[in-house]
Design a protein around this motif. Structure first.
Motif, mmCIF file in Angstrom:
data_model
loop_
_atom_site.group_PDB
_atom_site.id
_atom_site.type_symbol
_atom_site.label_atom_id
_atom_site.label_comp_id
_atom_site.label_asym_id
_atom_site.label_seq_id
_atom_site.Cartn_x
_atom_site.Cartn_y
_atom_site.Cartn_z
ATOM 1 N N GLY A 37 0.791 -1.417 0.077
ATOM 2 C CA GLY A 37 0.404 -0.118 0.107
ATOM 3 C C GLY A 37 1.273 1.168 -0.268
ATOM 4 N N GLU A 38 1.967 1.754 1.052
ATOM 5 C CA GLU A 38 2.674 2.489 0.622
ATOM 6 C C GLU A 38 3.848 2.760 -0.211
ATOM 7 O OE1 GLU A 38 3.408 4.918 3.557
ATOM 8 O OE2 GLU A 38 1.432 4.077 4.121
ATOM 9 N N THR A 39 3.903 1.853 -0.856
ATOM 10 C CA THR A 39 4.727 1.827 -1.880
ATOM 11 C C THR A 39 3.677 2.134 -3.213
ATOM 12 O OG1 THR A 39 6.295 0.194 -1.665
ATOM 13 C CG2 THR A 39 6.207 0.125 -3.770
ATOM 14 N N GLY A 40 2.484 1.787 -3.154
ATOM 15 C CA GLY A 40 1.580 2.436 -4.476
ATOM 16 C C GLY A 40 1.289 3.963 -4.385
ATOM 17 N N LEU A 99 13.702 7.650 -15.668
ATOM 18 C CA LEU A 99 12.797 7.717 -15.130
ATOM 19 C C LEU A 99 13.634 6.204 -13.026
ATOM 20 C CD1 LEU A 99 14.572 4.403 -13.999
ATOM 21 C CD2 LEU A 99 14.715 4.476 -16.691
ATOM 22 N N VAL A 100 12.063 5.941 -12.568
ATOM 23 C CA VAL A 100 12.063 6.103 -10.820
ATOM 24 C C VAL A 100 12.284 4.809 -10.679
ATOM 25 C CG1 VAL A 100 11.461 6.704 -9.253
ATOM 26 C CG2 VAL A 100 10.959 8.567 -10.669
ATOM 27 N N GLU A 101 13.083 4.402 -9.921
ATOM 28 C CA GLU A 101 12.696 3.099 -9.374
ATOM 29 C C GLU A 101 12.657 3.566 -8.208
ATOM 30 O OE1 GLU A 101 11.995 0.501 -10.276
ATOM 31 O OE2 GLU A 101 12.651 -0.419 -12.149
ATOM 32 N N LEU A 102 11.663 3.119 -6.793
ATOM 33 C CA LEU A 102 10.931 2.688 -5.360
ATOM 34 C C LEU A 102 11.307 1.914 -4.378
ATOM 35 C CD1 LEU A 102 9.757 5.672 -3.478
ATOM 36 C CD2 LEU A 102 7.515 4.115 -4.434
ATOM 37 N N MET A 103 12.228 1.947 -3.768
ATOM 38 C CA MET A 103 12.723 0.694 -3.421
ATOM 39 C C MET A 103 11.304 0.139 -1.947
ATOM 40 S SD MET A 103 16.534 0.789 -2.516
ATOM 41 C CE MET A 103 16.766 -0.490 -2.142
ATOM 42 N N SER A 104 11.087 -1.118 -2.062
ATOM 43 C CA SER A 104 10.135 -1.238 -0.812
ATOM 44 C C SER A 104 11.519 -1.445 -0.193
ATOM 45 C CB SER A 104 8.951 -2.111 -1.196
ATOM 46 O OG SER A 104 10.108 -3.904 -1.830
ATOM 47 N N PRO A 153 12.393 4.736 0.560
ATOM 48 C CA PRO A 153 11.504 6.181 1.295
ATOM 49 C C PRO A 153 12.127 5.334 2.778
ATOM 50 C CG PRO A 153 10.081 5.258 -0.795
ATOM 51 C CD PRO A 153 11.186 4.423 -0.427
ATOM 52 N N LYS A 154 12.186 4.055 3.116
ATOM 53 C CA LYS A 154 13.290 3.869 4.273
ATOM 54 C C LYS A 154 13.745 4.774 5.130
ATOM 55 C CE LYS A 154 14.172 -0.537 7.719
ATOM 56 N NZ LYS A 154 14.632 -1.798 7.259
ATOM 57 N N THR A 155 15.413 5.123 4.340
ATOM 58 C CA THR A 155 16.875 5.941 4.974
ATOM 59 C C THR A 155 16.330 7.304 3.912
ATOM 60 O OG1 THR A 155 17.457 5.179 2.733
ATOM 61 C CG2 THR A 155 17.751 4.107 4.646
ATOM 62 N N GLU A 156 14.901 8.229 3.455
ATOM 63 C CA GLU A 156 14.901 8.811 2.635
ATOM 64 C C GLU A 156 16.171 9.440 1.855
ATOM 65 O OE1 GLU A 156 13.427 11.963 5.263
ATOM 66 O OE2 GLU A 156 11.925 11.102 5.619
ATOM 67 N N THR A 157 17.327 8.717 1.264
ATOM 68 C CA THR A 157 17.767 8.549 0.358
ATOM 69 C C THR A 157 17.538 8.586 -1.048
ATOM 70 O OG1 THR A 157 19.362 7.417 2.341
ATOM 71 C CG2 THR A 157 20.009 7.426 0.504
ATOM 72 N N VAL A 158 17.968 9.463 -2.112
ATOM 73 C CA VAL A 158 17.785 9.129 -3.224
ATOM 74 C C VAL A 158 18.982 9.170 -3.953
ATOM 75 C CG1 VAL A 158 16.546 10.410 -5.568
ATOM 76 C CG2 VAL A 158 15.297 10.562 -3.043
ATOM 77 N N LYS A 177 8.823 17.439 -4.823
ATOM 78 C CA LYS A 177 8.881 17.846 -3.788
ATOM 79 C C LYS A 177 9.102 16.719 -2.958
ATOM 80 C CE LYS A 177 6.880 22.040 -3.826
ATOM 81 N NZ LYS A 177 5.378 22.996 -3.064
ATOM 82 N N LEU A 178 10.508 15.990 -2.104
ATOM 83 C CA LEU A 178 10.314 14.966 -1.842
ATOM 84 C C LEU A 178 9.487 14.334 -0.330
ATOM 85 C CD1 LEU A 178 14.289 14.321 -2.175
ATOM 86 C CD2 LEU A 178 12.436 12.810 -3.686
ATOM 87 N N SER A 179 8.883 15.231 -0.087
ATOM 88 C CA SER A 179 8.067 15.325 1.362
ATOM 89 C C SER A 179 7.352 14.770 0.859
ATOM 90 C CB SER A 179 8.298 16.685 1.900
ATOM 91 O OG SER A 179 7.320 17.765 0.615
ATOM 92 N N LEU A 180 6.756 14.790 -0.248
ATOM 93 C CA LEU A 180 5.286 14.214 -0.703
ATOM 94 C C LEU A 180 4.949 12.501 -0.679
ATOM 95 C CD1 LEU A 180 4.688 15.961 -4.048
ATOM 96 C CD2 LEU A 180 3.264 16.419 -2.369
ATOM 97 N N LEU A 181 6.778 12.159 -0.519
ATOM 98 C CA LEU A 181 6.803 10.235 -0.424
ATOM 99 C C LEU A 181 6.504 10.454 0.909
ATOM 100 C CD1 LEU A 181 9.315 9.791 -3.372
ATOM 101 C CD2 LEU A 181 6.814 9.728 -3.490
ATOM 102 N N ARG A 182 6.002 11.838 2.479
ATOM 103 C CA ARG A 182 6.359 10.900 3.287
ATOM 104 C C ARG A 182 4.869 10.309 4.260
ATOM 105 N NH1 ARG A 182 10.392 16.218 5.318
ATOM 106 N NH2 ARG A 182 12.011 14.628 5.890
#
Length: 203
Positions: A58-61, A129-134, A162-167, A198-203
């Motif tokens: 859910g969170e990744t989606g 492209l973007v890869e979003l880690m779970s 998102p776990k470490t808030e690192t890009v 804005k990365l804050s949207l992913l929190r």
């Protein structure tokens, strides 16, 4: 996350050994194989080995949707290209079949494809492209995939944890920039002129 067989799958090409039948599929056979098994997401590496991807939580989606929607709004406004979601497969120049979480292809590159190529797995590497880690993803494997994208023609790629808030930002010159903290704003640079996120949207 890479899973292992066996799983319940249908419409395999004829043969005697399951793994060999999967590995020896032609591009058309692999495309139809994926269509006949819509409940499972597959990728295929450059050696022909099938990788079975875990379903998105859910969170990744939710985060994927934030990224895709913002990029799509920018794309509609600029008319510079097209945005694709995580269910889209691309046939990379090295032969691998990959499906990034978010992908963008310029109108120029898209217009060079035939209607048949557009209908199946487009034979190209997205320019962005973007890869979003779970939480279950392995960083080393994710980094290998990002380098594969760059080696195959991607101009700008973001690997977001998102776990470490690192890009990790990958560019065509081979550099990798690490951005720490979701208080930052990412830029589409020359690849996506005027696009910011804005990365804050992913929190």
């Amino acid at each position: 996350m890479k899973l292992t067989l066996p799983i319940e799958i249908t419409h395999l090409p004829s043969g005697t050994d399951l793994s060999e039948r999967l590995r020896s599929m032609t591009d058309d056979e692999f495309y139809h194989f994926c269509q006949e098994n819509p409940d499972v997401k597959f990728e295929r590496n450059s050696n022909g080995n099938i990788e079975i991807m875990a379903l998105t939580g859910g969170e990744t989606g939710r985060r994927n949707t934030k990224l895709t929607s913002r990029l799509d709004i920018w794309s509609d406004e600029t008319q510079l290209g097209l945005v694709f979601d995580s269910s889209t497969g691309f046939k990379l120049p090295n032969g691998a079949d990959r499906s990034p979480d978010v992908a963008w292809v310029s109108q120029k590159q898209w217009n060079q494809l035939t209607l048949e190529q557009k209908r199946k797995f487009p034979p190209l590497c997205p320019e962005f492209l973007v890869e979003l880690m779970s939480e279950t993803d392995v960083l080393r494997m994710a980094e290998d995939k990002m380098r594969e994208y760059i080696d195959n023609g991607c101009r700008l790629a973001w690997l977001i944890d998102p776990k470490t808030e690192t890009v990790r930002i990958y560019r065509t010159d081979g550099s990798v920039q690490v951005v720490q903290g979701f208080n930052n704003v990412l830029s589409g640079e020359d690849t996506l002129p005027g696009f910011t996120f804005k990365l804050s949207l992913l929190r």
